[in-house]
Scaffold this motif. Structure first.
Motif, PDB file in Angstrom:
ATOM      1  N   VAL A   1       0.859  -1.180   0.000  1.00  0.00           N
ATOM      2  CA  VAL A   1       0.000   0.000   0.000  1.00  0.00           C
ATOM      3  C   VAL A   1       0.899   1.234   0.000  1.00  0.00           C
ATOM      4  O   VAL A   1       1.888   1.284   0.751  1.00  0.00           O
ATOM      5  N   ILE A   2       0.570   2.201  -0.839  1.00  0.00           N
ATOM      6  CA  ILE A   2       1.364   3.429  -0.972  1.00  0.00           C
ATOM      7  C   ILE A   2       0.533   4.598  -0.484  1.00  0.00           C
ATOM      8  O   ILE A   2      -0.620   4.802  -0.922  1.00  0.00           O
ATOM      9  N   GLY A   3       1.098   5.363   0.387  1.00  0.00           N
ATOM     10  CA  GLY A   3       0.443   6.565   0.886  1.00  0.00           C
ATOM     11  C   GLY A   3       1.364   7.767   0.770  1.00  0.00           C
ATOM     12  O   GLY A   3       2.569   7.639   0.509  1.00  0.00           O
ATOM     13  N   GLU A   4       0.802   8.939   0.982  1.00  0.00           N
ATOM     14  CA  GLU A   4       1.564  10.166   0.885  1.00  0.00           C
ATOM     15  C   GLU A   4       1.565  10.874   2.227  1.00  0.00           C
ATOM     16  O   GLU A   4       0.626  10.760   3.027  1.00  0.00           O
ATOM     17  N   VAL A   5       2.618  11.592   2.478  1.00  0.00           N
ATOM     18  CA  VAL A   5       2.775  12.334   3.715  1.00  0.00           C
ATOM     19  C   VAL A   5       1.608  13.297   3.885  1.00  0.00           C
ATOM     20  O   VAL A   5       1.164  13.930   2.914  1.00  0.00           O
ATOM     21  N   HIS A   6       1.121  13.367   5.151  1.00  0.00           N
ATOM     22  CA  HIS A   6       0.037  14.261   5.538  1.00  0.00           C
ATOM     23  C   HIS A   6      -1.319  13.826   4.990  1.00  0.00           C
ATOM     24  O   HIS A   6      -2.295  14.556   5.105  1.00  0.00           O
ATOM     25  N   GLU A   7      -1.386  12.656   4.410  1.00  0.00           N
ATOM     26  CA  GLU A   7      -2.663  12.141   3.947  1.00  0.00           C
ATOM     27  C   GLU A   7      -3.068  10.950   4.813  1.00  0.00           C
ATOM     28  O   GLU A   7      -2.301  10.460   5.644  1.00  0.00           O
ATOM     29  N   ASN A   8      -4.284  10.464   4.615  1.00  0.00           N
ATOM     30  CA  ASN A   8      -4.818   9.329   5.368  1.00  0.00           C
ATOM     31  C   ASN A   8      -4.729   8.081   4.519  1.00  0.00           C
ATOM     32  O   ASN A   8      -4.807   8.137   3.278  1.00  0.00           O
ATOM     33  N   ILE A   9      -4.610   6.932   5.187  1.00  0.00           N
ATOM     34  CA  ILE A   9      -4.484   5.665   4.476  1.00  0.00           C
ATOM     35  C   ILE A   9      -5.237   4.587   5.249  1.00  0.00           C
ATOM     36  O   ILE A   9      -5.358   4.643   6.489  1.00  0.00           O
ATOM     37  N   THR A  10      -5.735   3.585   4.572  1.00  0.00           N
ATOM     38  CA  THR A  10      -6.440   2.455   5.176  1.00  0.00           C
ATOM     39  C   THR A  10      -5.766   1.173   4.739  1.00  0.00           C
ATOM     40  O   THR A  10      -5.619   0.933   3.528  1.00  0.00           O
TER      41      THR A  10
ATOM     42  N   GLU B   1       6.173   4.438   7.520  1.00  0.00           N
ATOM     43  CA  GLU B   1       6.503   3.459   6.488  1.00  0.00           C
ATOM     44  C   GLU B   1       7.060   2.195   7.151  1.00  0.00           C
ATOM     45  O   GLU B   1       7.854   2.255   8.098  1.00  0.00           O
ATOM     46  N   GLY B   2       6.625   1.035   6.654  1.00  0.00           N
ATOM     47  CA  GLY B   2       7.116  -0.239   7.186  1.00  0.00           C
ATOM     48  C   GLY B   2       6.120  -1.356   6.984  1.00  0.00           C
ATOM     49  O   GLY B   2       5.141  -1.229   6.228  1.00  0.00           O
ATOM     50  N   ASN B   3       6.370  -2.498   7.712  1.00  0.00           N
ATOM     51  CA  ASN B   3       5.534  -3.693   7.612  1.00  0.00           C
ATOM     52  C   ASN B   3       4.502  -3.698   8.732  1.00  0.00           C
ATOM     53  O   ASN B   3       4.822  -3.430   9.895  1.00  0.00           O
ATOM     54  N   TYR B   4       3.267  -4.024   8.360  1.00  0.00           N
ATOM     55  CA  TYR B   4       2.159  -4.126   9.316  1.00  0.00           C
ATOM     56  C   TYR B   4       1.579  -5.543   9.210  1.00  0.00           C
ATOM     57  O   TYR B   4       1.477  -6.099   8.090  1.00  0.00           O
ATOM     58  N   THR B   5       1.206  -6.079  10.401  1.00  0.00           N
ATOM     59  CA  THR B   5       0.655  -7.433  10.453  1.00  0.00           C
ATOM     60  C   THR B   5      -0.732  -7.382  11.083  1.00  0.00           C
ATOM     61  O   THR B   5      -0.944  -6.761  12.127  1.00  0.00           O
ATOM     62  N   CYS B   6      -1.660  -8.070  10.397  1.00  0.00           N
ATOM     63  CA  CYS B   6      -3.037  -8.180  10.881  1.00  0.00           C
ATOM     64  C   CYS B   6      -3.259  -9.641  11.321  1.00  0.00           C
ATOM     65  O   CYS B   6      -3.052 -10.572  10.531  1.00  0.00           O
TER      66      CYS B   6
END
Length: 615
Positions: free
Chosen positions: A111-120, A177-182
């Protein structure tokens, strides 16, 4: 750091078992440290690996126009490794892959997000009811972020659950930025990995073009044949893909190449074909966000030839117009008119045209035009105009016969600028310009003008005509007198002249024949063509008749005297003069004539002696 355990689900054990070595929930075994997947095939980190932002994409070939301007292509300055599409690490990756608890589970998403924005971040792609969901951040040690168990508060207020399973992060930062585990516990425990990449920029583009100069409005310009350096920098994470585009006037855009970090290049020989808009485009390969800056670059060049200047009469006035031209360059040069000598400035403009009144002019005055161009030469170029008054030349008198045609000629010399020539009458129509009509034909060839008058009339056309030359320096005039006469009988005049000539010739011939016997003899000898030994005696016929009459009278008188004086000796009554021509010898002629005179004198003396004797 203490490990946080989620609340137990009904019917399950009270806690989630942890791996004794790594402390990961669910008893997942790892053979090596778990690292986030890099975007490129090369390893990330401080060990010298390149990120995807610094990889080099395949470059496109230059257009023919730019290939000529940039021999050998655009130099990027440094080589970069090629990029690979971001995605799960494949075999041979430098990052060891985490093993899933169950086959087919634990697949990684990017998943790619931008600084100061929201991400899901979504927890797998499972639809329907979900079990207990817990999110962890995988750094050196797993860090609890959020759980669907309401009794466990989120690690930060920025974290929240969406649809009881997805992790929603507000106001992303580079540290996110990094790895997330669900982790989802529903009948069985499942693990889903999500790799979050945070992109930043490009925020600002700095373009620098080392050109020849800058105009007051900020537009850059370069001299033809010079070199120009281009550079472009942008603030972005990862480093952006930099691309230069060129668009000439009324043409489509052309690329200088499609390379990553191609932020500088040089054009060695600028030409008018390279005048146009240069655009630097910075593209963030993660977010696909781009920024661009367009700069206009003009290519200037001075005219190749020397300037030309001239002077002319302004239409409709007596003012002098000075004109200076220096064509063939771009942009237009500046013109400065000065008066010489003295250097008094007459005017300065972009047009090179100045108007002067008669008070500013005099015969022989000089005006100099000094030109200058933005790209040189520094000394500029110049030309000089000298003003001169006119001189007139014409025939003072002309004659025309009634009903005939006559042409009056007027020549103007030495005038600069060329004078305006007019024809006027100073008797019948003073100061009125003669206009072309059926009776008056006016022609002009350069500075020579002619006035032809048809069907001459003594009452209308005879008199003075004026040829006027109008010049800013002054006005010159010359008068021509036209005399109109009645036609004469030319045939009679010619006949009279011929008759007089013949009469004069006859008189001269008679005199020559009468007073020059030698001439007569020569003429006669010429016609005969041979020598004559005879004696020619020339006797005037009229004198001969008179002498014969006189001789008859004298004979009668002598006869009468003889009767009275019978003893008187008869005398010679008359002696004829004889001119002898003997064999063409003038001397013999003279001797013969002398002999005759001697004989005549002897006879006379004898007569006198006889008369003196007494009877």
């Amino acid at each position: 750091m203490a490990a946080l355990a989620p609340a137990p689900r009904p019917g399950t054990q009270t806690g989630i078992p942890r791996d004794p070595q790594r402390g990961l929930p669910g008893g997942v075994l790892h053979s090596a440290a778990w690292q986030p997947p890099p975007p490129c095939s090369a390893a990330r980190g401080s060990g010298g690996g390149a990120s995807c932002g610094s990889c080099r994409a395949p470059s496109r070939p230059l257009s023919p126009r730019l290939r000529t301007a940039v021999p050998g292509g655009v130099d990027s300055g440094r080589a970069q490794p090629p990029c690979s599409a971001p995605g799960p690490a494949g075999p041979g990756s430098a990052r060891p892959r985490q093993k899933a608890l169950l086959p087919g589970q634990g697949l990684e998403a990017v998943v790619i997000g931008e600084v100061h924005e929201n991400i899901t971040l979504h927890c797998g792609n499972i639809s329907g009811s979900r079990g207990l969901v817990t999110w962890y951040r995988n750094d050196s040690e797993p860090v609890f972020l959020l759980s669907s168990n309401s009794s466990l508060p989120p690690a930060e207020p920025r974290f929240s659950l969406v649809d009881a399973s997805s992790l929603h992060i507000k106001s992303l930062g580079l540290g996110d930025e990094g790895n997330y585990t669900c982790q989802e516990i529903l009948n069985v425990t499942q693990w889903f990995q999500v790799w979050l990449q945070v992109a930043s920029g490009p925020y600002q583009i700095e373009v620098h073009i080392a050109a020849t100069g800058t105009l007051p409005n900020g537009t850059l310009y370069a001299a033809r044949g010079s070199g120009v350096d281009f550079s472009c920098n942008s603030s972005s994470r990862p480093p952006p893909l930099v691309e230069w585009w060129f668009q000439a006037l009324n043409s489509s855009s052309e690329s200088f190449g499609h390379n990553l970090t191609v932020n500088s290049f040089s054009l060695l020989l600028m030409s008018p074909r390279l005048q146009g808009n240069y655009t630097c485009l910075a593209l963030n390969l993660l977010s696909k966000r781009h920024r661009k800056v367009t700069t206009e670059l003009l290519v200037y060049y001075p005219p190749p030839s020397a300037p030309q200047c001239w002077a002319q009469m302004a239409s409709g006035s007596f003012m002098l117009q000075l004109t200076c031209r220096w064509d063939g360059g771009y942009p237009d040069p500046d013109f400065l008119w000065i008066e010489e000598p003295g250097g008094v400035i007459v005017g300065k403009s972009k047009l090179g045209v100045e108007m002067l009144s008669e008070s500013q002019l005099s015969d022989g005055k000089k005006f100099k035009c000094v030109t200058s161009h933005i790209v040189g030469p520094e000394s500029g170029a110049s030309c000089v105009v000298q003003i001169r008054g006119p001189s007139l030349l014409s025939e003072p008198m002309k004659t025309c016969f009634v009903g005939g045609n006559v042409t009056l000629t007027c020549q103007v010399s030495g005038a600069y600028p060329p004078a305006k020539i007019l024809w006027l009458r100073n008797l019948t129509q003073p100061e009125v310009v003669i206009q072309p009509s059926s009776r008056h034909l006016i022609t002009q060839d350069g500075q020579d003008s002619t006035l032809t008058i048809h069907n001459c009339s003594q009452d209308l056309d005879e008199g003075y005509y004026i040829c006027r030359a109008d010049s800013p320096v002054g006005v010159r005039e010359v008068e021509i007198w036209l005399s109109v006469k009645e036609p004469v009988n030319i045939g009679g005049i010619v006949g009279t002249i011929v008759s007089l000539l013949l009469l004069g010739l006859a008189i001269i011939s008679g005199l020559l024949l009468y007073y020059s016997p030698v001439f007569c003899w020569k003429v006669g000898n010429t016609f005969r063509g041979q020598n004559m030994d005879d004696v020619m005696v020339l006797v005037d016929s009229e004198e001969e008749e008179e002498e014969e009459e006189d001789a008859a009278v004298e004979e009668e008188e002598e006869a009468h005297e003889r009767e009275e004086l019978p003893k008187e000796i008869p005398k010679q009554d008359h002696i004829h003069r004889v001119t002898a021509l003997v064999n063409g010898n003038i001397e013999q002629m003279g001797n013969g004539f002398q002999d005759l005179q001697d004989d005549s004198s002897e006879e006379q003396s004898d007569i006198v002696q006889e008369e003196d004797r007494p009877v």
